[in-house]
Design a protein around this motif. Structure first.
Motif, mmCIF file in Angstrom:
data_model
loop_
_atom_site.group_PDB
_atom_site.id
_atom_site.type_symbol
_atom_site.label_atom_id
_atom_site.label_comp_id
_atom_site.label_asym_id
_atom_site.label_seq_id
_atom_site.Cartn_x
_atom_site.Cartn_y
_atom_site.Cartn_z
ATOM 1 N N GLN A 10 0.848 -1.197 0.000
ATOM 2 C CA GLN A 10 0.000 0.000 0.000
ATOM 3 C C GLN A 10 0.891 1.258 0.000
ATOM 4 O O GLN A 10 1.890 1.327 0.716
ATOM 5 C CB GLN A 10 -0.948 -0.019 1.215
ATOM 6 C CG GLN A 10 -2.172 0.891 1.041
ATOM 7 C CD GLN A 10 -1.853 2.342 1.340
ATOM 8 O OE1 GLN A 10 -1.041 2.630 2.219
ATOM 9 N NE2 GLN A 10 -2.443 3.268 0.588
ATOM 10 N N HIS A 11 0.487 2.226 -0.778
ATOM 11 C CA HIS A 11 1.278 3.430 -1.035
ATOM 12 C C HIS A 11 1.755 4.132 0.261
ATOM 13 O O HIS A 11 2.941 4.435 0.409
ATOM 14 C CB HIS A 11 0.406 4.383 -1.854
ATOM 15 C CG HIS A 11 1.115 5.551 -2.436
ATOM 16 N ND1 HIS A 11 1.575 5.566 -3.736
ATOM 17 C CD2 HIS A 11 1.448 6.752 -1.905
ATOM 18 C CE1 HIS A 11 2.145 6.726 -3.973
ATOM 19 N NE2 HIS A 11 2.094 7.467 -2.889
ATOM 20 N N HIS A 12 0.825 4.361 1.172
ATOM 21 C CA HIS A 12 1.198 5.159 2.355
ATOM 22 C C HIS A 12 1.956 4.349 3.398
ATOM 23 O O HIS A 12 2.727 4.902 4.172
ATOM 24 C CB HIS A 12 -0.048 5.857 2.911
ATOM 25 C CG HIS A 12 -0.658 6.729 1.859
ATOM 26 N ND1 HIS A 12 -1.764 6.354 1.129
ATOM 27 C CD2 HIS A 12 -0.227 7.893 1.320
ATOM 28 C CE1 HIS A 12 -2.013 7.269 0.221
ATOM 29 N NE2 HIS A 12 -1.099 8.215 0.304
ATOM 30 N N ALA A 17 4.164 2.195 2.355
ATOM 31 C CA ALA A 17 5.512 2.252 1.766
ATOM 32 C C ALA A 17 6.217 3.553 2.144
ATOM 33 O O ALA A 17 7.415 3.554 2.454
ATOM 34 C CB ALA A 17 5.434 2.107 0.249
ATOM 35 N N HIS A 18 5.479 4.672 2.131
ATOM 36 C CA HIS A 18 6.095 5.952 2.530
ATOM 37 C C HIS A 18 6.648 5.859 3.955
ATOM 38 O O HIS A 18 7.787 6.230 4.223
ATOM 39 C CB HIS A 18 5.065 7.087 2.475
ATOM 40 C CG HIS A 18 4.928 7.723 1.121
ATOM 41 N ND1 HIS A 18 6.004 8.149 0.377
ATOM 42 C CD2 HIS A 18 3.835 8.040 0.374
ATOM 43 C CE1 HIS A 18 5.571 8.682 -0.763
ATOM 44 N NE2 HIS A 18 4.262 8.627 -0.796
ATOM 45 N N ILE A 19 5.812 5.377 4.876
ATOM 46 C CA ILE A 19 6.246 5.295 6.283
ATOM 47 C C ILE A 19 7.398 4.293 6.427
ATOM 48 O O ILE A 19 8.381 4.555 7.123
ATOM 49 C CB ILE A 19 5.061 4.893 7.194
ATOM 50 C CG1 ILE A 19 3.950 5.946 7.125
ATOM 51 C CG2 ILE A 19 5.534 4.712 8.642
ATOM 52 C CD1 ILE A 19 4.344 7.339 7.570
ATOM 53 N N LEU A 50 1.415 11.832 4.902
ATOM 54 C CA LEU A 50 0.717 13.023 4.417
ATOM 55 C C LEU A 50 1.127 13.241 2.973
ATOM 56 O O LEU A 50 2.275 13.562 2.675
ATOM 57 C CB LEU A 50 1.067 14.214 5.309
ATOM 58 C CG LEU A 50 0.872 13.928 6.810
ATOM 59 C CD1 LEU A 50 1.207 15.135 7.657
ATOM 60 C CD2 LEU A 50 -0.551 13.446 7.101
ATOM 61 N N ASP A 51 0.177 13.090 2.065
ATOM 62 C CA ASP A 51 0.551 12.817 0.695
ATOM 63 C C ASP A 51 -0.472 13.376 -0.279
ATOM 64 O O ASP A 51 -1.537 13.846 0.108
ATOM 65 C CB ASP A 51 0.639 11.283 0.562
ATOM 66 C CG ASP A 51 1.513 10.848 -0.587
ATOM 67 O OD1 ASP A 51 2.454 11.583 -0.916
ATOM 68 O OD2 ASP A 51 1.247 9.781 -1.149
ATOM 69 N N GLY A 52 -0.138 13.269 -1.565
ATOM 70 C CA GLY A 52 -1.061 13.678 -2.609
ATOM 71 C C GLY A 52 -2.062 12.591 -2.900
ATOM 72 O O GLY A 52 -3.221 12.665 -2.495
ATOM 73 N N THR A 53 -1.603 11.548 -3.548
ATOM 74 C CA THR A 53 -2.514 10.519 -4.036
ATOM 75 C C THR A 53 -1.904 9.151 -3.848
ATOM 76 O O THR A 53 -0.749 8.927 -4.185
ATOM 77 C CB THR A 53 -2.748 10.712 -5.549
ATOM 78 O OG1 THR A 53 -3.406 11.968 -5.743
ATOM 79 C CG2 THR A 53 -3.633 9.624 -6.107
ATOM 80 N N GLY A 54 -2.720 8.215 -3.333
ATOM 81 C CA GLY A 54 -2.280 6.827 -3.259
ATOM 82 C C GLY A 54 -3.496 5.937 -3.149
ATOM 83 O O GLY A 54 -4.499 6.314 -2.537
ATOM 84 N N GLY A 79 8.780 12.045 -0.732
ATOM 85 C CA GLY A 79 7.778 11.939 -1.794
ATOM 86 C C GLY A 79 7.865 10.601 -2.509
ATOM 87 O O GLY A 79 8.490 9.652 -2.018
ATOM 88 N N ASP A 80 7.260 10.523 -3.671
ATOM 89 C CA ASP A 80 7.179 9.232 -4.345
ATOM 90 C C ASP A 80 8.539 8.735 -4.824
ATOM 91 O O ASP A 80 8.693 7.554 -5.149
ATOM 92 C CB ASP A 80 6.169 9.287 -5.498
ATOM 93 C CG ASP A 80 4.738 9.255 -4.952
ATOM 94 O OD1 ASP A 80 4.583 9.288 -3.715
ATOM 95 O OD2 ASP A 80 3.785 9.200 -5.747
ATOM 96 N N GLY A 81 9.541 9.606 -4.837
ATOM 97 C CA GLY A 81 10.903 9.174 -5.154
ATOM 98 C C GLY A 81 11.448 8.190 -4.119
ATOM 99 O O GLY A 81 12.354 7.414 -4.406
HETATM 100 FE FE FE Z 1 2.917 9.412 -2.421
#
Ligand code: FE
Ligand code: ZN
Ligand code: ZN
Length: 760
Positions: free
Chosen positions: A479-481, A483-485, A503-507, A741-743
């Protein structure tokens, strides 16, 4: 001694040779699979001194991760030698990153009595191109684009002499034997001149756009003080609004343009010479179109001899130097490719004949809330490894959709690709595949599993499916968020559990809605959703991202505010017809997906506060909103956000922003300055999420908070959140060397996949 880290191809062996010779120590040094092995023999004082110098005086591009020391019986041998590399097994130290021209080389470049005076390709073991000129391992001249330039006798003698700064400097060259530059017009015809560099500067100063071949690709260069020229560049490049980076002669010029802290200057001077986002000064002479609507400027220093020569001319102080591409396509590297793709943009080309083998954009960093943060990891950092907190089997994580970066992992090491741009076009996908093939070869990693985002519509997801299927490999959807954490957790070597503010744009969320304002309780392996911003409709789906007034409409509608009324219409700049259509979309649930995205809430607020109806580039509304709030003190009164508690872990709590909207509209109506409103909005968001973190701690007893997601590019919000959380007694972890960010997504996916595979 076994020394591990970045110790190959960075002048480490000649350095060791020198310090061993200074102490009259006998012995030898050789490269091995993980670093170098050294044996020294001599008086115990000298051996101790040797060890100290080894630790303290290592060459600038080297990075020592560990030194293991053991004792052997003396052999009585004499003299110190560099032994041929015996490469056993795989080469985990691989290829070094590119490094800016060192001070010694810069001095030679400007010295009329030096044999390399004004030679645009000089370098030594302490500096120069590495990753970008290397086709395959091992990192040796025949595998680089220098293979076609046989060294002259003088260069060869330096290359062979262990006491020389150019001992085994793979790209070593001089004007007699190495590459050269020339200037040509848009049709590729050489423009005759005695000095192509001066001829190039003449054109730049006359307002021309010149494509300049650099280290990781071409730049488009233009005089940063010439407004019509910058405008022309924007028109031709079809890039509106998005700030352009400015290369400056030296730190002094940088300080004339920007407020620079010690830390920011330190970042500018890193061997990677990244672009540093800094606060711009008023009336600094930079053309307004360089960074319209934002109080920051991306500045960086020359890092290649060719660039130093451009800035050695008194006329040149600041040049826009932006990646030579159309919007988010890959940067151009090949001479013919550059002419074909940039012929309609550039008036002239400063070419050279040293081939670039790996595309690599400039890296971007900023000091956020007092700490350096890497925002775009590319030239100067790739392909250096980032550590993982747990062992990973060989695996590939493909990342997201925008700002694509993939990660190859094995054991404790993760190798992130360079920034690849948005995976929207076939050319970006080609760049992805080209870079993957190269890094798989370089690190000899054959993935045994593939991690990808849960979003079924991402090109990276369908690519991963096809690729894994063809190889019979298992797929792991992350899941996108989460993965960020996980990316931030892995960077801090923690496996959790933590409270993650993603805290993000879109996922893509596990419930099929679009997430992005998430309070998660997670370990590396799994997560539950503790709270999220309450769902609102996105009328028009992706159109609501491009036109934030639609997003504002969605929020106002959800808050039960009368969106059909006259004053509201003028606020959104819309027509009655438009609002009817949007109302129908929302009420009939046609093309109005639900989102909990904080990025979209920033968009909506910017649409109302700044009257921005359309965006020119991703995150523009949020960047502008932060920009106008920048003048306000941090303690602006927060707009209210209500935490409607759920039943964790069965049902997440919701952060309700209705009252926030009501108060914001009220203050707009009564003429409160927009800067103050933007500041109160930031305070409200920080307070709301800090409150949710507090509730999560009450429910779980966890007192570490991890901050991640694209919205963490926002310095003000990061600062406010960190302070409030620390005041509440939380330990707060933030990104440093991986992008929030997504990078940074693929690195997080790799960490999650490693944890899942270990549990299996
Ligand atoms: Fe993102
Ligand atoms: Zn050098
Ligand atoms: Zn030479």
């Amino acid at each position: 001694m076994r020394v591990c880290g970045v110790v190959q191809g960075v002048g480490f062996r000649p350095f060791v040779y020198r310090i061993a010779s200074d102490g009259r120590l006998a012995g030898h040094i050789g490269n091995d699979t993980d670093g170098v092995t050294i044996e020294v023999e001599g008086s115990s004082d000298e051996v101790t001194r040797f060890l100290t110098r080894l630790r303290e005086e290592a060459p600038p591009m080297a990075r020592i991760d560990s030194i293991e020391v053991g004792e052997l019986p003396p052999t009585g041998e004499a003299g110190f030698s560099i032994v041929e590399s015996l490469v056993l097994g795989r080469v985990s130290t691989g290829i070094p990153a590119d490094a800016a021209t060192c001070a010694d080389c810069r001095r030679e470049l400007m010295d009329p009595y030096d044999r390399r005076y004004r030679y645009p390709f000089l370098n030594c073991t302490n500096c120069g191109p590495r990753f970008t000129i290397t086709g395959s391992i091992p990192y040796d001249r025949p595998q680089t684009s220098m293979a076609v330039f046989p060294m002259c006798a003088a260069c060869q003698a330096e290359y062979d002499d262990p006491r020389n700064r150019r001992f085994h400097a793979q790209p070593n060259a001089c004007a007699q034997c190495g590459p050269h530059v020339w200037l040509c017009d848009a049709d590729g015809l050489e423009i005759p001149s005695d000095d192509p560099i001066t001829a190039c500067i003449d054109r730049l100063m006359a307002g021309a756009i010149v494509a300049i071949k650099g280290v990781g690709g071409f730049h488009l260069g233009v005089d940063a003080t010439n407004e019509p020229a910058v405008m022309r560049l924007r028109e031709r490049k079809r890039r509106q609004g998005k700030p352009l980076a400015v290369m400056v002669r030296d730190l002094e010029v940088a300080r004339e343009l920007c407020e620079l802290s010690e830390d920011e200057m330190g970042l500018m001077l890193l061997p990677a010479r990244p672009i540093v986002l800094a606060r711009s000064k008023d009336a600094n002479g930079i053309a307004p179109s360089v960074a319209p609507g934002v109080p920051w400027l991306g500045v960086f220093l020359p890092y290649a001899p060719l660039q130093h020569l451009l800035f050695a001319d008194d006329r040149v102080r600041a040049l826009v130097m932006t990646s030579a591409n159309l919007s988010e396509e890959p940067i151009a590297i090949d001479n013919d490719e550059a002419r074909a793709r940039l012929g309609a943009i550039a008036d002239a080309f400063l070419m050279h004949n040293r081939e670039i083998l790996q595309r690599c954009d400039d890296s971007v960093v900023a000091v956020v809330d007092g700490a350096p943060q890497l925002l775009r990891r590319a030239r100067g950092f790739v392909p250096l490894a980032v550590e993982l907190p747990i062992d990973a089997p060989p695996l590939l994580a493909v990342g997201g959709h925008l700002k694509s970066v993939f990660t190859l992992a094995r054991g404790r090491f993760a190798y992130q690709s360079q920034h690849l741009g948005d995976l929207e076009s076939l050319s970006s996908l080609g760049f992805f595949e080209e870079s993957l093939a190269h890094l798989m070869r370089t690190f000899e990693i054959e993935p045994e599993a593939v991690a990808h985002d849960m979003h079924p519509g991402y090109m990276s997801t369908s690519w991963a499916r096809t690729w894994a299927e063809a190889r019979g490999l298992p797929l792991i959807a992350v899941q996108h968020h989460h993965a960020h954490i996980a990316a931030c957790m892995a960077e801090h070597a923690t496996e959790g559990p933590v409270i993650g503010l993603s805290l993000d744009g879109t996922g893509y969320g596990t419930d099929g809605h679009i997430w992005g304002g998430e309070v998660l309780v997670c370990s590396l392996r799994e997560f539950t959703r503790f709270a999220h911003l309450d769902y609102v409709p996105m009328p028009g789906g992706d159109a609501a991202v491009r036109e934030p007034w639609r997003m504002a409409f969605g929020h106002l509608h959800a808050a039960g505010l009368d969106t059909g009324a006259g004053p509201m219409l003028s606020l959104l700049g819309g027509t009655a017809q438009e609002t009817r259509v949007l109302t129908q979309m929302i009420e009939r649930k046609i093309n109005a997906p639900l989102t909990s995205s904080l990025g979209r809430l920033f968009d909506a607020a910017a649409a109302v506060i700044l009257g921005r109806r359309k965006v020119d580039y991703e995150a523009q509304p949020a960047i502008e909103l932060e920009g106008i709030a920048a003048e306000e003190p941090d303690d602006a009164a927060p707009y209210p956000i209500a935490l409607e508690s759920g039943e964790w872990p069965r049902e997440p709590a919701r952060l309700n922003v209705h009252a926030l909207w009501r108060q914001m509209l009220q203050e707009l109506k009564t003429g409160v300055p927009k800067a103050r409103i933007a500041a109160s909005f930031h305070s409200g968001i920080a307070h709301g999420f800090a409150q949710a973190a507090g509730a999560a701690r009450e429910a779980t007893g966890i007192d570490t908070v991890v901050l991640s997601g694209g919205v963490m590019h926002n310095r003000r919000l990061t600062r406010l959140l960190r302070r409030e959380l620390e005041t509440q007694g939380f330990r707060v972890l933030r990104h440093r060397s991986v992008s929030p960010g997504d990078g940074g997504l693929s690195y997080g996916q790799a960490a999650v996949a490693a944890a899942i595979l270990r549990a299996r």
